[in-house]
Every structure is written in C-alpha cells, then in structure tokens.
Design an enzyme around this catalytic site. Structure first.
Site, PDB file in Angstrom:
ATOM      1  N   ASN A   1      67.878   1.300 111.770  1.00 36.19           N
ATOM      2  CA  ASN A   1      68.276   1.272 110.367  1.00 36.19           C
ATOM      3  C   ASN A   1      69.032   2.553 110.045  1.00 36.19           C
ATOM      4  OD1 ASN A   1      66.307   3.329 109.281  1.00 36.19           O
ATOM      5  ND2 ASN A   1      64.882   1.860 110.189  1.00 36.19           N
TER       6      ASN A   1
ATOM      7  N   ASP B   1      51.601  -1.440 110.472  1.00 34.06           N
ATOM      8  CA  ASP B   1      51.981  -0.655 109.285  1.00 34.06           C
ATOM      9  C   ASP B   1      51.229   0.667 109.362  1.00 34.06           C
ATOM     10  OD1 ASP B   1      52.163   0.512 106.714  1.00 34.06           O
ATOM     11  OD2 ASP B   1      52.701  -1.451 105.891  1.00 34.06           O
ATOM     12  N   ILE B   2      51.953   1.726 109.688  1.00 34.84           N
ATOM     13  CA  ILE B   2      51.329   3.026 109.953  1.00 34.84           C
ATOM     14  C   ILE B   2      50.708   3.585 108.672  1.00 34.84           C
ATOM     15  CG2 ILE B   2      51.739   5.340 110.892  1.00 34.84           C
ATOM     16  CD1 ILE B   2      54.285   4.079 112.232  1.00 34.84           C
TER      17      ILE B   2
ATOM     18  N   PHE C   1      56.379   6.166 101.008  1.00 31.59           N
ATOM     19  CA  PHE C   1      57.683   6.059 100.361  1.00 31.59           C
ATOM     20  C   PHE C   1      57.992   4.590 100.111  1.00 31.59           C
ATOM     21  CE2 PHE C   1      60.248   9.988 100.192  1.00 31.59           C
ATOM     22  CZ  PHE C   1      59.247  10.858 100.548  1.00 31.59           C
TER      23      PHE C   1
ATOM     24  N   LYS D   1      53.259  -1.709  95.729  1.00 30.57           N
ATOM     25  CA  LYS D   1      53.203  -1.225  97.119  1.00 30.57           C
ATOM     26  C   LYS D   1      52.063  -0.214  97.294  1.00 30.57           C
ATOM     27  CE  LYS D   1      57.021  -1.448  99.257  1.00 30.57           C
ATOM     28  NZ  LYS D   1      58.452  -1.205  99.448  1.00 30.57           N
TER      29      LYS D   1
END
Ligand code: CTP
Length: 398
Positions: A208, A305-306, A324, A338
């Site tokens: 990305n 998902d860390i 973030f 989130k």
C-alpha cells in the site's frame, strides 16, 4: 541541575566562537565540567590557551594526537560526557554531521558518541537559508540532534537575518532541557509503522502507499521525551529515526511476531498500514504466463489484526494502546466504531480523502478519539502531530 554534569563542548570555526568562551565560564559557574574540543577552523577565532584557561583543563584538538589517545581515546572522550554541545555549529560542521563524516577529531567524536548532541548553528544568513543547509538541518533533526537558535539580527558580516548564534543564556537553557530526564524516561513504548508487503510469489507482492512518515515522527517524538522506543517497521520509504530499537519486517504475520517479542511495553502505538489480507496460495517460484491466456487465481486469507490482538491481551497488555484509522468519510463515526471494535484506548483518525493530500504528504489533520469522545486537532505537520501525541501519551502514563 548542571552541577557535576560533564559537557563535551566542540567549538567550530566561526566568529561566534567568542561567545563560547563565555559559555564555558557560565557552565562552570553552575558547577558543570567542560571538556573543550577546538576544531582547526575554531583555532583561527579563539586560541587553545584561552579555551583551556577558561575550561581549567586541556583542550583537545587533534584526532591523531598520540598523547590524547594514550590518556583518553576518542571513543571514551565522546562517551564520558553527559551531553555533547557544538557551539558554534558552522555550515561545514552541520554538513559533516549530516553526511556522517569522521575525518577530524570533532566529526569523529560526533559519530562515536552515544550521548545526546545539541548544536547552536551560526553562519551567514545566505548560508543558513541555502537549501543544502536546510536539507542538512532536516536530516539532523531526524537523527534526534537538538538544535538551539539561530537568532535573527545584524550579523558580524553586516547582513541581517537568521544565522546569528543563540545567546549564552538561551544555550544554557537548552543544555538544561537536554539534561533533564524527559517525562517518558524509564518507559518503554512500542510503535508500528510503514506498509506491509504480502508476497504473491518470490518477486511480486501486495503493498500500500504508506510512507511510514507519521509512525517515524511519532517514534522520534517519543524518543525525545525520554522513552525507550521499539520501532517495528514494514518496508517504509522514509528511514527509521536514530536512537530507537528498529525491527524490520515485511508481512503482517512477521509484524505480529515482532510486536509480541518486543512486549511488554507501557504504551503501544499502531501506526502501520497493515494489509488486511495475504495471498494464501503464494507461489514458491515465480509465476509464469502459461501462454494460453489463463490468469492466476489468487486466494486470500485474513491477516491477524495486530492492534486488536494486543488490545485484547488478558495478560501484559500495555497500559495505553493507540490505533490509527484512515477514513475518507464520516471520520468520527467510523473511528469511534473502530475504537470499540478493536478494544484499543485511543484512535487517531485521519481523513485521507483524495483532496486532503495527507496520504504521502507532510501534513496531517487528525481527530483523537478517546473514552471522552472525539477531539479535532488542527491541520499540522506530521512532526507537530507526533509531538502532540507523544505529549498526550506522556500525560496519560502519568
Ligand atoms: N491494524 C493492525 N493489524 C491489521 C490491520 C490493522 O494492527 N491486520 C491496525 C493499524 O495499524 C491501525 C488500525 O489497525 O492502527 C487500522 O485498522 P483497520 O481496520 O485496518 O482500519 P483501516 O485501515 O482504517 O480500514 P477499514 O476502513 O478497512 O476498517
């Protein structure tokens, strides 16, 4: 505060060197010891005799002075001090520092030291404004070098503008600041940064556009407040900051492993842009076109998902977990959701919708979501955003 502290003072070759003589006196008045180093150019402005008389000890001048090496090697000299101060820091000395040169005593000491370095630049205004000096300044900042001044005013050369060395009281205040333990001294903070690369085959990968700039700035700001920083980074395009423990990874799975190995930590900041999926049928050999026009069928698996994994740790969870969120619309609502979904304490939400220029740019406009709700921050440089966040982390850890 300065009593019994040792300052290694490198005096460069500029007219402002006369102020450094006063600096030595004022430091000694406050109980500090000054170990003076005079560059060859510095000797054109002040004499070794004056410097050593004021410091009350020998002045070091030459890298290859065998007596000095027998008494105290340059490595030891650079590390015996509590702080290294360069005043005046000329354009040439700054360039040497930024370039990593080690071809005389001053530059070698600056390369070999494990202590903080504070510079007081002094030069003609045009030299200060020159893109090369400004480039070097940015490099030095990134390396964690502390900078005091320069001031603006009439210069010895008759021109007016920024370039005049900071006055002695200002330099003393900066020295005191550098020697005081920051609010995060003794704390360990983990930061993830950059993109991840998920292989398709040995030569191709999914990535990305994250540059790693914000995560790098956060790690540097935490370091500047005295924290020990573990910096777990994917293949970013900006170099990692100096003075942090760097662990380089490629994939999300490697990043999770490195994060787990770096724990425990007092706080963790997950600034990395982790790929949500990896190719589960990645080929061991380079995939070839089969000539019949067939397209490869990639299969995907979800990455761990860390942030959520660490947020939900039942044992050894950092006291403060910061995630973030990159959003293009309904920033507050999505980021608030989130935060709840991942179980972290704070979310730093940025609006990355195309017109903002934030992704890959130098500025950021964030909304900090905490248990108390959203807090919109003004549009700031990524460095300033990082400093604010680091200060908030310091006050949250108490
Ligand atoms: N994160 C992580 N591990 C992952 C994915 C994300 O640690 N496998 C972290 C990121 O470092 C960041 C936050 O989670 O702190 C972002 O969450 P994510 O769900 O990826 O959010 P967005 O990228 O904003 O994506 P989406 O809108 O798809 O939810």
């Amino acid at each position: 505060m300065l009593a019994d502290r040792q300052i290694l003072l490198i005096i460069g070759g500029g007219i402002a060197a006369y102020k450094s003589l006063d600096l030595i006196r004022r430091l000694r008045e406050r109980g500090a010891g000054v170990v003076p180093v005079l560059t060859r150019a510095g000797q054109e402005f002040v004499t070794p005799l004056t410097v050593s008389a004021l410091a009350g000890r020998k002045v070091f001048q030459d890298l290859f002075d065998l007596t000095d090496e027998a008494e105290m090697g340059h490595i030891e000299l650079s590390r015996a001090a509590d702080l290294v101060v360069v005043a005046p820091a000329t354009a040439d000395l700054m360039a040497k520092m930024a370039g990593g040169h080690a071809n005389d005593l001053a530059s070698t000491l600056l390369m070999a030291t494990d202590k903080r370095v504070l510079i007081a630049p002094a030069m003609n205004v045009r030299m200060w404004d020159h893109p090369a000096t400004q480039r070097n300044l940015a490099t030095l900042r990134g390396d964690g070098i502390l900078i005091v001044g320069p001031d603006e005013g009439v210069m010895a050369c008759g021109e007016f503008g920024p370039g005049r060395m900071a006055e002695v009281p200002q330099i003393i205040a900066a020295i005191e600041g550098a020697l005081s333990a920051g609010p995060l001294a003794g704390r360990h903070v983990l930061v993830t940064s950059g993109p991840t690369h998920e292989p398709i085959d040995p030569v191709r990968y999914i990535a990305n556009r994250s540059s790693g700039a914000q995560g790098t700035a956060i790690a540097a700001a935490l370091r500047d407040l005295g924290a020990r920083v573990s910096f777990v980074t994917g293949p970013a395009s900006v170099p990692p900051p100096a003075g942090v423990e760097v662990v380089r990874v490629e994939t999300a799975a490697e990043m999770l492993k490195a994060v787990e190995a770096a724990l425990p930590a007092d706080a963790a900041v997950f600034a990395a842009a982790v790929a949500d999926w990896r190719v589960s049928n990645a080929a061991g050999q380079k995939m070839k076109k089969d000539g019949a026009g067939g397209l490869p069928a990639l299969e995907f698996a979800e990455n761990p998902d860390i942030l959520a994994t660490v947020s939900r740790m039942s044992e050894g969870r950092p006291k403060l977990v910061v995630g973030f969120a990159a959003e293009t619309h309904d920033v507050e609502r999505h980021a608030t959701e989130k935060r709840a979904r991942k179980g972290c304490d704070w979310i730093v939400a940025n609006d990355v919708s195309p017109g903002t220029g934030i992704m890959g740019g130098t500025e950021n406009a964030v909304t900090l979501i905490t248990a108390e709700g959203p807090e919109a921050w003004p549009r700031l440089s990524k460095d300033e955003t990082a400093r604010r966040l680091a200060a908030r982390i310091a006050s949250a850890l108490g």
